[in-house]
Design a protein around this motif. Structure first.
Motif, PDB file in Angstrom:
ATOM      1  N   ASN A 152       0.822  -1.216   0.000  1.00 41.82           N
ATOM      2  CA  ASN A 152       0.000   0.000   0.000  1.00 41.82           C
ATOM      3  C   ASN A 152       0.856   1.267   0.000  1.00 41.82           C
ATOM      4  N   GLU A 153       1.967   1.249   0.753  1.00 38.31           N
ATOM      5  CA  GLU A 153       2.800   2.452   0.838  1.00 38.31           C
ATOM      6  C   GLU A 153       3.562   2.729  -0.461  1.00 38.31           C
ATOM      7  N   ASN A 154       3.722   1.702  -1.280  1.00 34.77           N
ATOM      8  CA  ASN A 154       4.448   1.884  -2.545  1.00 34.77           C
ATOM      9  C   ASN A 154       3.534   2.048  -3.761  1.00 34.77           C
ATOM     10  N   LYS A 155       2.220   2.008  -3.532  1.00 31.15           N
ATOM     11  CA  LYS A 155       1.299   2.106  -4.672  1.00 31.15           C
ATOM     12  C   LYS A 155       1.432   3.445  -5.391  1.00 31.15           C
ATOM     13  N   GLY A 156       1.565   4.535  -4.645  1.00 31.10           N
ATOM     14  CA  GLY A 156       1.687   5.852  -5.258  1.00 31.10           C
ATOM     15  C   GLY A 156       2.898   5.972  -6.169  1.00 31.10           C
ATOM     16  N   PRO A 157       4.106   5.711  -5.643  1.00 31.07           N
ATOM     17  CA  PRO A 157       5.303   5.778  -6.503  1.00 31.07           C
ATOM     18  C   PRO A 157       5.235   4.812  -7.680  1.00 31.07           C
ATOM     19  N   PHE A 158       4.699   3.594  -7.441  1.00 33.12           N
ATOM     20  CA  PHE A 158       4.628   2.617  -8.526  1.00 33.12           C
ATOM     21  C   PHE A 158       3.648   3.082  -9.609  1.00 33.12           C
ATOM     22  N   LEU A 159       2.536   3.678  -9.190  1.00 31.36           N
ATOM     23  CA  LEU A 159       1.568   4.200 -10.155  1.00 31.36           C
ATOM     24  C   LEU A 159       2.203   5.256 -11.050  1.00 31.36           C
ATOM     25  N   ARG A 160       2.943   6.169 -10.445  1.00 32.20           N
ATOM     26  CA  ARG A 160       3.571   7.237 -11.231  1.00 32.20           C
ATOM     27  C   ARG A 160       4.603   6.674 -12.198  1.00 32.20           C
ATOM     28  N   LYS A 161       5.369   5.686 -11.725  1.00 33.25           N
ATOM     29  CA  LYS A 161       6.366   5.048 -12.591  1.00 33.25           C
ATOM     30  C   LYS A 161       5.688   4.329 -13.749  1.00 33.25           C
ATOM     31  N   LEU A 162       4.556   3.702 -13.471  1.00 34.29           N
ATOM     32  CA  LEU A 162       3.813   2.957 -14.487  1.00 34.29           C
ATOM     33  C   LEU A 162       3.295   3.902 -15.579  1.00 34.29           C
ATOM     34  N   ILE A 163       2.735   5.021 -15.163  1.00 40.00           N
ATOM     35  CA  ILE A 163       2.194   5.983 -16.125  1.00 40.00           C
ATOM     36  C   ILE A 163       3.308   6.505 -17.038  1.00 40.00           C
ATOM     37  N   CYS A 164       4.476   6.773 -16.435  1.00 41.80           N
ATOM     38  CA  CYS A 164       5.606   7.282 -17.231  1.00 41.80           C
ATOM     39  C   CYS A 164       6.176   6.220 -18.156  1.00 41.80           C
ATOM     40  N   SER A 165       6.408   5.031 -17.616  1.00 38.56           N
ATOM     41  CA  SER A 165       7.076   3.994 -18.406  1.00 38.56           C
ATOM     42  C   SER A 165       6.213   3.517 -19.570  1.00 38.56           C
ATOM     43  N   ARG A 166       4.888   3.536 -19.370  1.00 37.75           N
ATOM     44  CA  ARG A 166       3.976   3.108 -20.439  1.00 37.75           C
ATOM     45  C   ARG A 166       3.525   4.280 -21.314  1.00 37.75           C
ATOM     46  N   GLU A 167       4.001   5.484 -20.981  1.00 36.26           N
ATOM     47  CA  GLU A 167       3.658   6.695 -21.742  1.00 36.26           C
ATOM     48  C   GLU A 167       2.141   6.825 -21.923  1.00 36.26           C
ATOM     49  N   MET A 168       1.432   6.688 -20.820  1.00 40.12           N
ATOM     50  CA  MET A 168      -0.034   6.727 -20.855  1.00 40.12           C
ATOM     51  C   MET A 168      -0.516   8.153 -21.103  1.00 40.12           C
ATOM     52  N   GLN A 169      -1.284   8.336 -22.152  1.00 37.64           N
ATOM     53  CA  GLN A 169      -1.820   9.646 -22.497  1.00 37.64           C
ATOM     54  C   GLN A 169      -3.262   9.821 -22.048  1.00 37.64           C
ATOM     55  N   GLN A 170      -3.943   8.716 -21.710  1.00 39.06           N
ATOM     56  CA  GLN A 170      -5.310   8.777 -21.196  1.00 39.06           C
ATOM     57  C   GLN A 170      -5.534   7.541 -20.339  1.00 39.06           C
ATOM     58  N   VAL A 171      -5.762   7.758 -19.044  1.00 37.25           N
ATOM     59  CA  VAL A 171      -5.917   6.630 -18.132  1.00 37.25           C
ATOM     60  C   VAL A 171      -6.969   6.956 -17.074  1.00 37.25           C
ATOM     61  N   LEU A 172      -7.857   5.999 -16.854  1.00 38.54           N
ATOM     62  CA  LEU A 172      -8.887   6.114 -15.816  1.00 38.54           C
ATOM     63  C   LEU A 172      -8.463   5.255 -14.640  1.00 38.54           C
ATOM     64  N   ILE A 173      -8.374   5.870 -13.464  1.00 38.07           N
ATOM     65  CA  ILE A 173      -7.918   5.174 -12.255  1.00 38.07           C
ATOM     66  C   ILE A 173      -9.085   5.060 -11.283  1.00 38.07           C
ATOM     67  N   PHE A 174      -9.302   3.866 -10.764  1.00 42.21           N
ATOM     68  CA  PHE A 174     -10.390   3.646  -9.812  1.00 42.21           C
ATOM     69  C   PHE A 174      -9.850   3.485  -8.387  1.00 42.21           C
ATOM     70  N   THR A 175     -10.519   4.165  -7.460  1.00 48.64           N
ATOM     71  CA  THR A 175     -10.282   3.949  -6.030  1.00 48.64           C
ATOM     72  C   THR A 175     -11.601   3.518  -5.399  1.00 48.64           C
ATOM     73  N   SER A 176     -11.534   3.055  -4.164  1.00 48.90           N
ATOM     74  CA  SER A 176     -12.734   2.558  -3.500  1.00 48.90           C
ATOM     75  C   SER A 176     -13.383   3.576  -2.572  1.00 48.90           C
ATOM     76  N   SER A 177     -12.804   4.762  -2.465  1.00 49.03           N
ATOM     77  CA  SER A 177     -13.387   5.780  -1.595  1.00 49.03           C
ATOM     78  C   SER A 177     -13.071   7.171  -2.116  1.00 49.03           C
ATOM     79  N   VAL A 178     -13.884   8.126  -1.683  1.00 47.97           N
ATOM     80  CA  VAL A 178     -13.671   9.537  -2.027  1.00 47.97           C
ATOM     81  C   VAL A 178     -12.325  10.015  -1.496  1.00 47.97           C
ATOM     82  N   HIS A 179     -12.018   9.652  -0.266  1.00 48.43           N
ATOM     83  CA  HIS A 179     -10.764  10.074   0.356  1.00 48.43           C
ATOM     84  C   HIS A 179      -9.560   9.584  -0.447  1.00 48.43           C
ATOM     85  N   ALA A 180      -9.598   8.318  -0.858  1.00 48.32           N
ATOM     86  CA  ALA A 180      -8.482   7.759  -1.621  1.00 48.32           C
ATOM     87  C   ALA A 180      -8.349   8.447  -2.981  1.00 48.32           C
TER      88      ALA A 180
END
Length: 376
Positions: free
Chosen positions: A228-256
């Motif tokens: 859980n603590e590494n999800k944020g950094p890993f997400l950012r690395k994933l978006i960069c490495s895959r050169e994502m130009q349009q991505v929809l991300i789902f969370t399970s709560s408003v706070h998240a």
């Protein structure tokens, strides 16, 4: 099957061609001729199967022959569970309305915004697309009359009842003339839907489009095991490495959702959140920017995600797993639409592994699991 064989007018067929609609989906093939013939229709088909076009096209054609009503008396009513779906349906009416010699006015009304502009917009309206609560407010204010409704559409009837709108829907139906056409569309069939079907629909054409087991085969799925603590950094690395130009991300709560967006923005990523705590203006703007390609990353909760319908969305990421396996399939189904290949990526923490196993069993498909430490 081509749209040309469904009884549609040449002007609507031209708009279909201009919008690159070629073959009608199974629900459209069955529903359009029946609605044109003023039959009641009860359609069960999964989200993304083309249900909206199934009723928009024949409604527009039938309204060309409808009598002129007094001001604020409307011909047709479309009830929907969410504001986002109301806007989406209105946009579909707007697209096909362009091809008509005599345009039909369709207005979307919903809560969360000022009621006064909606009161003004309802003048001279033929079709109202509404969430139940706001519609009852407008009726109580004499801003709209339902006494001449010829056609009632319940879109996503299952979600409307699941979200607790049954009492309001019952009240609205009691205000309608008894003689009318009824069109119900639902993604699922349950006891409540069966009851409302039996009570309200008159000798309906029942259309059930069976969901194929391989309905998500065009979606490439992969899951990464990440704490859980590494999800944020890993997400950012994933978006960069895959050169994502349009991505929809789902969370399970408003706070998240807000927390993910804040972290992304702090790291210079273009992102916005869309959820029930955002104002309607903020939600509409974020959705518009994302659909038009002006916003790279949209972070959504499950309820709001139901209003996001994009034909060529390349990536969906589950930042957190949903509670329900059905919600998982619904989430990943935002990509891989219109026969396009899409990719669904899940970030699974070690304590979510058992739940992810349940999701895979219910889905009937195994997903490759990769340790995030092994990803460069």
């Amino acid at each position: 099957m081509s749209f040309t064989s469904l009884g549609l007018s040449p002007d609507l067929l031209k708009v279909l061609s201009d919008q690159h609609f070629t073959l009608a989906t199974p629900i459209q093939q069955a529903a359009i001729p029946a609605i044109l013939n003023k039959k009641d229709v009860f359609g069960i088909a999964k989200t993304g199967s083309g249900k909206t076009v199934s009723y928009v096209l024949p409604l527009l054609m039938n309204l060309k022959e409808a009598p002129k009503l007094k001001n604020r008396h409307v011909n047709a009513l479309v009830l929907v569970p969410t504001r986002e779906l109301a806007e989406q349906v209105k946009d579909v009416f707007k697209i096909f309305n362009k091809g008509l010699n005599v345009p039909v006015k369709a207005v979307a009304v919903y809560g969360g915004v000022s009621i006064n502009p909606q009161m003004t917009a309802l003048q001279g309206t033929n079709i109202v697309i509404a969430t139940p609560g706001r519609l009852l407010e407008l009726v109580a204010s004499n801003a709209v009359s339902l006494s001449d409704i010829e056609t009632l559409v319940l879109d996503e009837a299952d979600k409307m009842l699941n979200l607790g709108f049954k009492e309001e829907v019952d009240k609205i139906i009691s205000l309608l003339p008894q003689k009318r056409q009824n069109i119900f569309f639902s993604a699922t069939l349950n006891a409540d839907i069966q009851l409302i079907h039996q009570v309200i629909l008159h000798d309906p054409l029942v259309i059930k489009i069976e969901e194929q087991e391989d309905s998500i085969e065009q979606i490439q799925q992969v899951a990464y095991i990440v704490s859980n603590e590494n999800k944020g950094p890993f997400l950012r690395k994933l978006i960069c490495s895959r050169e994502m130009q349009q991505v929809l991300i789902f969370t399970s709560s408003v706070h998240a959702a807000d927390a993910v967006v804040n972290k992304l923005r702090k790291n210079n990523f273009d992102a916005k959140a869309i959820h029930s705590k955002k104002s309607q203006g903020a939600r509409t703007e974020a959705l518009y920017l994302f659909k038009s390609g002006k916003l790279k990353i949209l972070v959504a909760t499950d309820l709001i995600g139901r209003g996001i319908d994009i034909d060529r969305l390349p990536f969906v990421i589950n930042y957190e797993l949903p509670r329900s396996p059905k919600d998982y399939v619904h989430r990943i189904g935002r990509t891989g639409r219109a026969e396009q290949i899409g990719e669904a990526i899940s970030l699974v923490s070690p304590d979510e592994l058992d739940h992810f196993e349940v999701i895979q069993k219910k889905m009937g498909k195994k997903v490759d699991l990769i340790y995030s430490e092994n990803v460069v």
